[in-house]
Write a protein that holds these residues in place. Sequence first.
Motif, PDB file in Angstrom:
ATOM      1  N   VAL A 145     -12.680   6.712  -2.984  1.00  0.00           N
ATOM      2  CA  VAL A 145     -12.622   7.219  -1.606  1.00  0.00           C
ATOM      3  C   VAL A 145     -11.607   6.431  -0.799  1.00  0.00           C
ATOM      4  CG1 VAL A 145     -13.936   7.461   0.522  1.00  0.00           C
ATOM      5  CG2 VAL A 145     -14.974   8.106  -1.637  1.00  0.00           C
ATOM      6  N   SER A 146     -11.582   5.116  -0.999  1.00  0.00           N
ATOM      7  CA  SER A 146     -10.608   4.318  -0.241  1.00  0.00           C
ATOM      8  C   SER A 146      -9.189   4.641  -0.680  1.00  0.00           C
ATOM      9  CB  SER A 146     -10.900   2.829  -0.392  1.00  0.00           C
ATOM     10  OG  SER A 146     -10.574   2.390  -1.674  1.00  0.00           O
ATOM     11  N   VAL A 165      -8.322   7.555   1.270  1.00  0.00           N
ATOM     12  CA  VAL A 165      -8.023   7.123   2.646  1.00  0.00           C
ATOM     13  C   VAL A 165      -6.604   6.586   2.727  1.00  0.00           C
ATOM     14  CG1 VAL A 165      -8.574   5.344   4.345  1.00  0.00           C
ATOM     15  CG2 VAL A 165     -10.402   6.656   3.293  1.00  0.00           C
ATOM     16  N   LEU A 166      -6.223   5.785   1.734  1.00  0.00           N
ATOM     17  CA  LEU A 166      -4.867   5.222   1.692  1.00  0.00           C
ATOM     18  C   LEU A 166      -3.829   6.331   1.652  1.00  0.00           C
ATOM     19  CD1 LEU A 166      -4.009   2.283   1.547  1.00  0.00           C
ATOM     20  CD2 LEU A 166      -3.876   2.491  -0.902  1.00  0.00           C
ATOM     21  N   SER A 226      -4.170   9.434   2.665  1.00  0.00           N
ATOM     22  CA  SER A 226      -4.094  10.204   3.902  1.00  0.00           C
ATOM     23  C   SER A 226      -3.446   9.402   5.025  1.00  0.00           C
ATOM     24  CB  SER A 226      -5.476  10.705   4.327  1.00  0.00           C
ATOM     25  OG  SER A 226      -6.400   9.672   4.240  1.00  0.00           O
ATOM     26  N   LEU A 227      -3.629   8.047   5.002  1.00  0.00           N
ATOM     27  CA  LEU A 227      -2.950   7.221   6.002  1.00  0.00           C
ATOM     28  C   LEU A 227      -1.443   7.315   5.824  1.00  0.00           C
ATOM     29  CD1 LEU A 227      -5.084   3.967   6.180  1.00  0.00           C
ATOM     30  CD2 LEU A 227      -4.789   5.665   7.952  1.00  0.00           C
ATOM     31  N   GLY A 252      -1.958   5.165  -2.888  1.00  0.00           N
ATOM     32  CA  GLY A 252      -3.241   5.854  -2.740  1.00  0.00           C
ATOM     33  C   GLY A 252      -3.570   6.685  -3.966  1.00  0.00           C
ATOM     34  N   CYS A 277      -6.642   6.031  -6.698  1.00  0.00           N
ATOM     35  CA  CYS A 277      -7.660   7.012  -7.086  1.00  0.00           C
ATOM     36  C   CYS A 277      -7.802   7.044  -8.600  1.00  0.00           C
ATOM     37  CB  CYS A 277      -7.261   8.414  -6.617  1.00  0.00           C
ATOM     38  SG  CYS A 277      -7.506   8.692  -4.884  1.00  0.00           S
ATOM     39  N   THR A 320      -6.161  -1.557   8.070  1.00  0.00           N
ATOM     40  CA  THR A 320      -7.021  -0.813   7.152  1.00  0.00           C
ATOM     41  C   THR A 320      -6.612  -1.065   5.703  1.00  0.00           C
ATOM     42  OG1 THR A 320      -7.050   0.893   8.843  1.00  0.00           O
ATOM     43  CG2 THR A 320      -8.046   1.443   6.754  1.00  0.00           C
ATOM     44  N   ILE A 326      -8.732  -2.565   2.516  1.00  0.00           N
ATOM     45  CA  ILE A 326      -8.837  -1.881   1.228  1.00  0.00           C
ATOM     46  C   ILE A 326      -8.393  -2.827   0.114  1.00  0.00           C
ATOM     47  CG2 ILE A 326      -7.851  -0.017  -0.157  1.00  0.00           C
ATOM     48  CD1 ILE A 326      -7.879   1.730   2.280  1.00  0.00           C
TER      49      ILE A 326
END
Lengths: 352, 364
Positions: B29-30, B33-34, B36-37, B68, B72, B268, B272
Amino acid sequence: MALLKLRFSLPRRVRLAQGLWLLTWVTVLAGAFTFSLGVYLKTELLRRAEVMDNTEIHVVPNILILVGLVIIGSNIVAGRICQDSLHSARFPPWKPFLLPWYGLTWMVCVWLFSAVVLSYALQGQLEESLKVGLRNGIRFYRDTDVPGRCFQKETIDKLQMELRCCGNTNYKDWFEVQWISNRYLDFTSKEVKDRVRSNIDGRYLVDGVPFSCCNPASPRPCLQYSLTNNAAHYNYEHQSEELNLYNRGCRQALVDYYMGLMNAIGPVVLSVILLQMSVLLSLRYLQTSLDGVDPENPEADSEGYILAKGIKESLMDVKTTILKVLQFGQVTAAADEEVGVGPSGEKAATSN
Amino acid sequence: MAVLKVKFTKNNRDRLAQVLWILNWVSVVSGVVLFSLGLFLKVEINKRWELMAERDIHSVPNMLIATGLVACGINFLGGKICYDCADTTKFLRWKVLMLPYIMCTFFFTFCVLAGALMCYGMRGELEEALDQGLHNAMRYYKDTDTPGRCFLKRTVDLLQIQFHCCGNSNYRDWFQIQWISNRFLDMSNREVVGRLRSNVEGKYLMDGVPFSCCNFNSPRPCIQHQITNNSAHFNYEHQTEDLNLWSSGCRQALLEHYSSIMQSIGFTVLIIWLFELWVLTGVRYLQTSLENVLRQGDPDSESDGWLLENSFVETARSNFNIIKSLGKCNQIDTANNGDPNMDVSSRAHYGPENVLPKQLPLAS
């Protein structure tokens, strides 16, 4: 002749109770969503409260907020009732509350429907309120030194820039108002003196508009002053110049914006009404089917219905019950003669 | 001297495997997030592409996007491995892959850290890009009839209105360029001709600014033209008038806007990174404890887990020797006069011969 009678076996009753429990939680979420929609609409209306003259339109978000809270509460109670409905010991205490619950839910649906109707019916009121509010805003635009009105200029400028509009009906509204304060006018200058003398009220009127009316999409730098004078600017014809200023009036822009919001809220509210009505009907079926269960044979089939008798007969029943309740306080002619008998006489009268 | 040795019972190992399985999914999930950032930053930069000159600012969001996606993938694999590690028999499947996996993940965390640090370091490049871009945009402000530049006026006006800024560094930048197109200038007018002749390049320069520089907080109607001429306006002194126009420059305003975005993104990403490092440590402990269990033979016994088998220095030295010998595998051994076909018996040294067995002391 019960209304819409259905047969319920035990597994069907269980499934009805479980499905209804889920449905009540979905309706709780719908109620929360209605509440937040009401809050959102209210904050949007409050944001432009300075250009509105009255707050009659606020009745729509107020109804949504209240009804949202009531829906959340009543459906949590309905969920509890469903959970207890399959336990023969826990269900009976809920029975006296069911009829008031139906009444409340019916009222909720009526209120929601009236909110939708009002949102369209009050459009005229909204427009009037905006007309007066904007007229005052434009009139007090120059009073940046008067306490209580000093933010009108900022409000109107921000409004015109954000909504891409100019004036009340259109940009010519600015020609009829003195929007430049006297403290920035040189009263020794001939031009100023001529303009001030040229109208009865002694106002300095110009055929110009504030900078916030300027349209950034125009290919030429904004022309704010001497708008009707073609000779004042090179290569300029004011009838054919469309992109220089914003064409819309702010009243129209605001009405369009708020009507758009209400149109979006309408279908959501109607679907919440549908959800709540289906919860009402399902709970009525559950109640009647559980009432019809034979105590000696709890696993047998039972019948569920919406109304015990047909619609007309049920209405007559309701009428007689209401009349009886109203007559409770009245003393009948028969009891008058026995007034000396005391409470037993009254009891005989009420038992009639 | 193993580094940070910890004893693991069978229960501990199983629980560690389960916890790591969950943590690996959180890491997936992180990773999302990475990703999408990075995407968000790329979109934000592309939104204002007209105001930025060509610079290497796209490397940061691209790095975040790539990191990111890789995060994953790596953590998905890690989750699969940890799920199987609860059972010692299934661990055998992954045993060979685990050490390379841990090494890859260790180097990958450096990439995440690099991404975070690049976010903070991007500011200088961005400032240069904005400076050049805004300079050009203001120069082409008047060219609303030139294809390719016809929307620059609108872009600059909307920028100044939205960010409450005027010009590149301040409003005086508008005094140095011609922002009114020649097609709106009356060339037969003496004043216009005079202005055009007054400078070398024949530009119509004036001490005026576009309407989008006007500050709506000002108590008086906006003064756009003849700003430096006090006598042109009643009751006006341009040195003391600070609310008339926006005082900050657009370069500064945009830089602050992007800096705040990048600082939160950088923060953020650092969080992570720490989380990934933590998960990696757990996986390393799990790997070493399971390997030790296999070495001992009894799957239910206690075992030790560690980060490194020997101390840092020894591990570094042995790795260095491995790398050196890898480099030498193609080289011919000169001890046999260069002939690789000669059979050289290897004499392993097991110590001196004819040593009597020592009497072990009895346990008292």
